[in-house]
Design an enzyme around this catalytic site. Structure first.
Site, mmCIF file in Angstrom:
data_model
loop_
_atom_site.group_PDB
_atom_site.id
_atom_site.type_symbol
_atom_site.label_atom_id
_atom_site.label_comp_id
_atom_site.label_asym_id
_atom_site.label_seq_id
_atom_site.Cartn_x
_atom_site.Cartn_y
_atom_site.Cartn_z
ATOM 1 C CB SER A 246 -8.401 5.187 -3.912
ATOM 2 O OG SER A 246 -9.181 4.101 -3.482
ATOM 3 C CG ASP A 372 -8.733 4.659 4.278
ATOM 4 O OD1 ASP A 372 -9.878 4.297 3.960
ATOM 5 O OD2 ASP A 372 -7.933 5.152 3.467
ATOM 6 C CG HIS A 401 -10.852 6.189 1.062
ATOM 7 N ND1 HIS A 401 -9.697 5.445 1.035
ATOM 8 C CD2 HIS A 401 -11.322 6.195 -0.218
ATOM 9 C CE1 HIS A 401 -9.478 5.007 -0.193
ATOM 10 N NE2 HIS A 401 -10.447 5.453 -0.971
#
Length: 582
Positions: A246, A372, A401
């Site tokens: 991320s 996502d 995600h």
């Protein structure tokens, strides 16, 4: 006849009314019909809600059912002449296979929510080492040695610089730390396969307070750079790899692009990177379901900032921080100010790693999901990854995600297996030796190690902390190690400076005495260099006059018409005086 006809018609009407009375509906039958009608309406509403819920959560169970739960193939993007693909990616069966999410988690939102709220993680016991940055900041490095996972006794030798076991550095996402479920999955998987793993927690996370007036952000790469230098100094013989997730992936890719060929890593992986923060900011405020993620992330950031309110003295508008309703609001009141950015958009543009992908010089695996819910597919840099021979982009249709749960019991994460296989193949490929060739023999300076000496603590699963060591000598050894790295970089700069001087000598055909200092040699080269600079200045001066001449000629009709009244007035006063002189 006419009367008989009327009479007969009257009899028929009477008989019809009597026949209807025989079929009269009772009150019970009427109530039953009403209940059936109400049940039908409720069923229609329930079906409509199911359709809305199915589309709102982006469930793809029916699509998986139609394909007999075979999953979707992984899309790979790479440069056609990429040696990385030929030597490494082509041998990764997971990247060339299919990914099927857990059937009862057939939604990116269900996958992501399961990861954050429900998912079980492996039991991991870290060994914590405190790293102190030059600005006074404290970073918690949580180690998991492969020997600890296998049950072997842990050695506390003072010097382990000859250890060649590969080391994986994990950079977590926003407000995540070594205790996050997906981090534990990765750490446990790699440690069981013989790797030493260290999680570099962001400042203020992992149970460590902020000790300096500095706040990490999506573009802050200095901590990663210092940590990698530190670990390389402690283990100069061990190959270093890194995984960013991320926001951590954005930081990692930005660091790789900034350092280029000088990067100390052998390989890296970026999982679910936002790539372009400005695009992701627009995306996360577009739909209702994305706004829910935005709100959750904002609450986490607010809690992080308020936990260190007494330290972050540069934040003056704490009311704005506490009342932030989105990540953008928080970045406006906190991140932008601490990072010294003019605007939020300026922070997003300068911190986005998409601007640095083209300069990555180490093997890099990028994993993203088309569904996502946080990092939109609109920001995936397809062309940039295709242009760089050192980058492999693997995109799946589903995964959410950082989730990618697979199997009926959802006890495995696909991206963890993909990264594990990629690094394993890369470690045994010829590309793993490229870092050593770039460094050269002069960079392998074995300083004293302090990783296994403390100060560190054992952090167990239930949060218990046990002290293991606390020696001030470790801090001194660490500072000396950082100084050695600085000296090494200065030596590299001196070598590059000498090479440039030699190249300049060859081009100007000047004789340079190698026994003389570099400054004296440069003074000897001063005359031909100045001569060449004077020639360039003369050429530039001639070019400027040529451009001025072209500009006057091309614009003369317009300029002449504007100056005509002024010239007439001047000539009226000049010409008579000239005639009188004659």
């Amino acid at each position: 006849m006419e009367e008989d006809y009327r009479a007969s018609s009257y009899d028929y009407d009477e008989l019809f009314v009597k026949s209807l009375s025989l079929f009269s509906i009772s009150q019970n039958h009427l109530l039953l019909l009403l209940l059936l009608l109400l049940l039908f309406i409720v069923l229609l509403l329930f079906l409509a809600f199911l359709v809305f819920f199915y589309n709102f959560l982006e469930i793809h169970f029916l699509a998986d059912l139609l394909t007999a739960f075979r999953g979707d193939p992984v899309s790979l993007t790479y440069n056609p002449s990429s040696q990385l693909y030929k030597s490494v990616a082509s041998k990764c069966s997971i990247l060339h296979g299919r990914f099927l999410p857990t059937p009862w988690l057939s939604s990116p939102h269900l996958q992501t929510a399961f990861l954050s709220l429900v998912a079980k993680s492996p039991h991991v016991t870290y060994k914590r080492h405190m790293f102190f940055a030059t600005d006074g900041g404290t970073i918690a490095l949580d180690w998991l040695m492969s020997s600890d996972v296998k049950g072997a006794s842990c050695t506390n030798d003072a010097t382990r610089e000859n250890d060649k076991t590969p080391i994986l550095i994990v950079i977590p996402g926003l407000t995540s730390d070594s205790g996050s479920a997906y981090v534990k999955h990765l750490v446990d998987k790699m440690a069981k396969h013989g790797w030493n793993v260290v999680v570099s927690n962001h400042r203020g996370l992992g149970g460590i307070p902020i000790t300096s007036d500095c706040f990490y952000n999506a573009g802050w790469t200095e901590d990663v750079r210092k940590v990698i230098d530190h670990i390389h100094c402690q283990y100069p013989e061990a190959p270093l790899y890194a995984v960013g997730t991320s926001i951590g992936a954005n930081i990692l890719v930005k660091y790789l692009g900034e350092d280029g060929v000088n990067c100390l890593l052998v390989g890296a992986a970026a999982v679910c990177s936002p790539w372009d923060l400005l695009i992701c900011d627009r995306y996360i405020n577009r739909r209702l379901v994305q706004k829910l993620y935005d709100k959750v992330l904002t609450v986490g950031l607010q809690g992080y900032a308020q936990l260190h309110e007494s330290i972050l003295s540069r934040l003056t508008d704490w009311d704005g921080v506490k009342k932030s309703r989105s990540v953008r609001d928080f970045d406006n009141y906190a991140t932008r100010i601490l990072g010294k950015f003019e605007t939020v958009d300026a922070y997003y543009r300068r911190s986005s790693c998409v601007n640095f992908v083209g300069n990555v010089s180490v093997p890099l695996l990028c994993i993203s999901a088309m569904d996502d819910p946080v990092c939109t597919r609109e920001a995936i840099p397809w062309d940039e990854c295709r242009a760089n021979e050192n980058t492999i982009l693997a995109v799946t249709q589903h995964g959410g995600h950082l989730a990618y749960y697979e199997g009926i019991s959802a006890d495995s994460m696909w991206w963890v297996r993909a990264v594990d296989e990629f690094f394993d193949v890369l470690q045994s490929s010829p590309l793993s030796n490229r870092r050593k060739k770039v460094e050269g023999p002069s960079l392998s300076i074995p300083p004293e190690s302090s990783i296994d000496q403390g100060p560190y603590v054992n952090v167990s699963e239930d949060g218990m902390v046990t002290a293991v060591g606390n020696s001030q000598e470790d801090f001194i050894a660490e500072d000396e190690c950082n100084e050695d790295v600085d000296h090494i970089r200065k030596d590299e700069d001196a070598i590059l400076h000498e090479e440039r001087s030699d190249l300049l000598t060859e081009k100007t055909h000047s004789k340079v005495d190698l026994n003389q200092p570099l400054d004296q040699n440069l003074n000897d080269l001063d005359v031909p260099v100045r001569r060449r600079m004077d020639q360039l200045l003369r050429l530039n001066r001639n070019s400027i006059w040529l451009l001025a001449y072209i500009a006057i000629v091309t614009t003369w009709p317009l300029v002449g018409s504007a100056l005509l009244p002024f010239l007439k007035k001047r000539f009226k006063s000049i010409i008579p005086s000239a005639l009188r002189r004659r």
